[in-house]
Design a protein around this motif. Structure first.
Motif, PDB file in Angstrom:
ATOM      1  N   PHE A 122      46.843  30.710  -8.019  1.00 17.68           N
ATOM      2  CA  PHE A 122      48.016  30.491  -7.097  1.00 17.68           C
ATOM      3  C   PHE A 122      49.314  30.735  -7.670  1.00 17.68           C
ATOM      4  O   PHE A 122      49.590  30.408  -8.661  1.00 17.68           O
ATOM      5  N   ILE A 123      50.034  31.798  -6.744  1.00 19.29           N
ATOM      6  CA  ILE A 123      51.229  32.145  -6.945  1.00 19.29           C
ATOM      7  C   ILE A 123      52.365  31.362  -6.373  1.00 19.29           C
ATOM      8  O   ILE A 123      53.226  30.817  -6.942  1.00 19.29           O
ATOM      9  N   ARG A 124      52.252  31.492  -4.854  1.00 13.69           N
ATOM     10  CA  ARG A 124      53.337  30.816  -4.187  1.00 13.69           C
ATOM     11  C   ARG A 124      52.746  30.816  -2.439  1.00 13.69           C
ATOM     12  O   ARG A 124      51.933  31.684  -2.322  1.00 13.69           O
ATOM     13  N   LYS A 125      53.225  29.867  -1.827  1.00  6.84           N
ATOM     14  CA  LYS A 125      53.276  29.822  -0.224  1.00  6.84           C
ATOM     15  C   LYS A 125      54.646  30.080   0.204  1.00  6.84           C
ATOM     16  O   LYS A 125      55.736  29.809  -0.082  1.00  6.84           O
ATOM     17  N   ASN A 171      49.373  31.847   1.797  1.00  9.42           N
ATOM     18  CA  ASN A 171      49.139  31.575   0.181  1.00  9.42           C
ATOM     19  C   ASN A 171      48.915  32.613  -0.324  1.00  9.42           C
ATOM     20  O   ASN A 171      48.170  33.819   0.124  1.00  9.42           O
ATOM     21  N   LEU A 172      49.599  33.073  -1.719  1.00 12.62           N
ATOM     22  CA  LEU A 172      49.302  34.169  -2.482  1.00 12.62           C
ATOM     23  C   LEU A 172      48.707  33.804  -3.854  1.00 12.62           C
ATOM     24  O   LEU A 172      49.071  33.113  -4.282  1.00 12.62           O
ATOM     25  N   TYR A 173      47.583  34.592  -4.027  1.00 11.66           N
ATOM     26  CA  TYR A 173      46.989  34.523  -5.341  1.00 11.66           C
ATOM     27  C   TYR A 173      46.912  35.752  -6.214  1.00 11.66           C
ATOM     28  O   TYR A 173      46.862  36.880  -5.639  1.00 11.66           O
ATOM     29  N   SER A 174      46.794  35.401  -7.286  1.00  7.69           N
ATOM     30  CA  SER A 174      46.383  36.694  -8.236  1.00  7.69           C
ATOM     31  C   SER A 174      45.237  36.876  -8.481  1.00  7.69           C
ATOM     32  O   SER A 174      44.325  35.693  -8.833  1.00  7.69           O
ATOM     33  N   LEU A 175      44.570  37.979  -8.486  1.00  8.95           N
ATOM     34  CA  LEU A 175      43.058  38.424  -8.837  1.00  8.95           C
ATOM     35  C   LEU A 175      42.822  38.798 -10.312  1.00  8.95           C
ATOM     36  O   LEU A 175      41.685  39.443 -10.599  1.00  8.95           O
ATOM     37  N   SER A 176      43.851  38.712 -10.959  1.00  5.87           N
ATOM     38  CA  SER A 176      43.705  39.080 -12.482  1.00  5.87           C
ATOM     39  C   SER A 176      44.761  38.521 -13.373  1.00  5.87           C
ATOM     40  O   SER A 176      45.626  37.636 -12.885  1.00  5.87           O
ATOM     41  N   HIS A 177      44.362  38.444 -14.652  1.00  4.73           N
ATOM     42  CA  HIS A 177      45.180  37.801 -15.573  1.00  4.73           C
ATOM     43  C   HIS A 177      46.578  38.334 -15.868  1.00  4.73           C
ATOM     44  O   HIS A 177      46.772  39.715 -15.592  1.00  4.73           O
ATOM     45  N   HIS A 178      47.696  37.623 -16.319  1.00  2.00           N
ATOM     46  CA  HIS A 178      48.958  38.087 -16.572  1.00  2.00           C
ATOM     47  C   HIS A 178      48.911  39.008 -17.785  1.00  2.00           C
ATOM     48  O   HIS A 178      48.149  38.728 -18.649  1.00  2.00           O
ATOM     49  N   GLU A 179      49.474  40.262 -17.703  1.00  2.00           N
ATOM     50  CA  GLU A 179      49.401  41.143 -18.717  1.00  2.00           C
ATOM     51  C   GLU A 179      50.882  41.806 -18.773  1.00  2.00           C
ATOM     52  O   GLU A 179      51.252  42.201 -17.695  1.00  2.00           O
ATOM     53  N   THR A 180      51.532  41.930 -20.091  1.00  2.00           N
ATOM     54  CA  THR A 180      52.801  42.759 -19.969  1.00  2.00           C
ATOM     55  C   THR A 180      52.677  44.067 -19.660  1.00  2.00           C
ATOM     56  O   THR A 180      53.640  44.578 -19.219  1.00  2.00           O
ATOM     57  N   GLY A 181      51.584  44.597 -19.847  1.00  2.00           N
ATOM     58  CA  GLY A 181      51.255  46.172 -19.840  1.00  2.00           C
ATOM     59  C   GLY A 181      50.711  46.558 -18.414  1.00  2.00           C
ATOM     60  O   GLY A 181      50.199  47.497 -18.291  1.00  2.00           O
ATOM     61  N   LYS A 182      50.365  45.479 -17.426  1.00  2.00           N
ATOM     62  CA  LYS A 182      49.635  45.926 -16.308  1.00  2.00           C
ATOM     63  C   LYS A 182      50.267  47.091 -15.439  1.00  2.00           C
ATOM     64  O   LYS A 182      51.585  46.878 -15.380  1.00  2.00           O
ATOM     65  N   GLN A 183      49.517  47.721 -15.060  1.00  2.00           N
ATOM     66  CA  GLN A 183      49.915  49.132 -14.117  1.00  2.00           C
ATOM     67  C   GLN A 183      49.829  48.739 -12.864  1.00  2.00           C
ATOM     68  O   GLN A 183      50.253  49.442 -11.768  1.00  2.00           O
TER      69      GLN A 183
END
Length: 199
Positions: free
Chosen positions: A82-85, A91-103
């Motif tokens: 969960f990211i935020r409402k 409601n906004l969710y992420s479907l991947s892990h946090h990565e510094t190099g994400k594209q």
């Protein structure tokens, strides 16, 4: 740019080469190379190629295209984050892990009946893809209006004005993929906890 300069410096030091030695081989001044390493200047493609050659490395390795993803590529159905409402009730969710190099940013929006998500959309350089998983949504891209039903999708440039709203009483789920990832959400994702279903 900070990471590029750091990779150049790390590679040079690993080869026990001086700043002047690499600069001479690359055909630039030592001060110019120092500025690049300290993120005070950005090299041209030709200069970057020359520096890479001097360091016996590829341009791709210098810009980090071969850096590995640190987390597992898998994210289970019960691990969405969960990211935020927003103020519109989405409601906004992420479907991947946090990565510094994400594209790419990979998100799920859950729209209760009567909710809207326009404040999630900010103009930026890049592109976005939306796929309606379930329910119905009205979606605006600039002045074009689309009535989306489950299975419908959109692909557009991110500098355009967007708005998504659920005028029905039934919930809707929207897959939202954008490049590059939105730093607002990635910063939140870096500190959020794994949730199971609801925030």
């Amino acid at each position: 740019m900070n990471r590029l300069g750091g990779r150049i410096r790390n590679r040079r030091e690993a080869l026990h080469m001086s700043l002047g030695e690499v600069a001479q081989k690359a055909g630039i001044s030592a001060s110019a190379l120092s500025q690049i390493e300290n993120a005070k200047a950005f090299p041209s493609i030709l200069t970057l190629k020359a520096v890479a050659t001097a360091l016996h490395i590829t341009v791709g390795e210098l810009i980090g295209e071969n850096e590995t993803i640190k987390h597992s590529p898998y994210l289970g159905a019960g691990e969405k984050r969960f990211i935020r409402k927003n103020s519109g009730g989405v409601n906004l969710y992420s479907l991947s892990h946090h990565e510094t190099g994400k594209q790419m940013g990979t998100y799920l929006m859950e729209f209760p009946g009567g909710s809207s998500a326009e404040e999630f959309f900010e103009a930026h350089a890049g592109q976005e893809f939306c796929y309606l998983i379930s329910g119905e949504l009205n979606f605006t891209v600039d002045k074009e209006n689309f009535h989306l039903q489950a299975g419908d999708s959109l692909y557009y440039n991110s500098f355009k004005k967007r708005r998504a709203f659920n005028e029905t009483s039934e919930p809707a789920q929207l897959l939202w993929v954008l490049t590059p990832p939105d730093p607002r959400f990635e910063q939140s994702l870096a500190v959020t906890e794994i949730i199971s279903n609801k925030p």
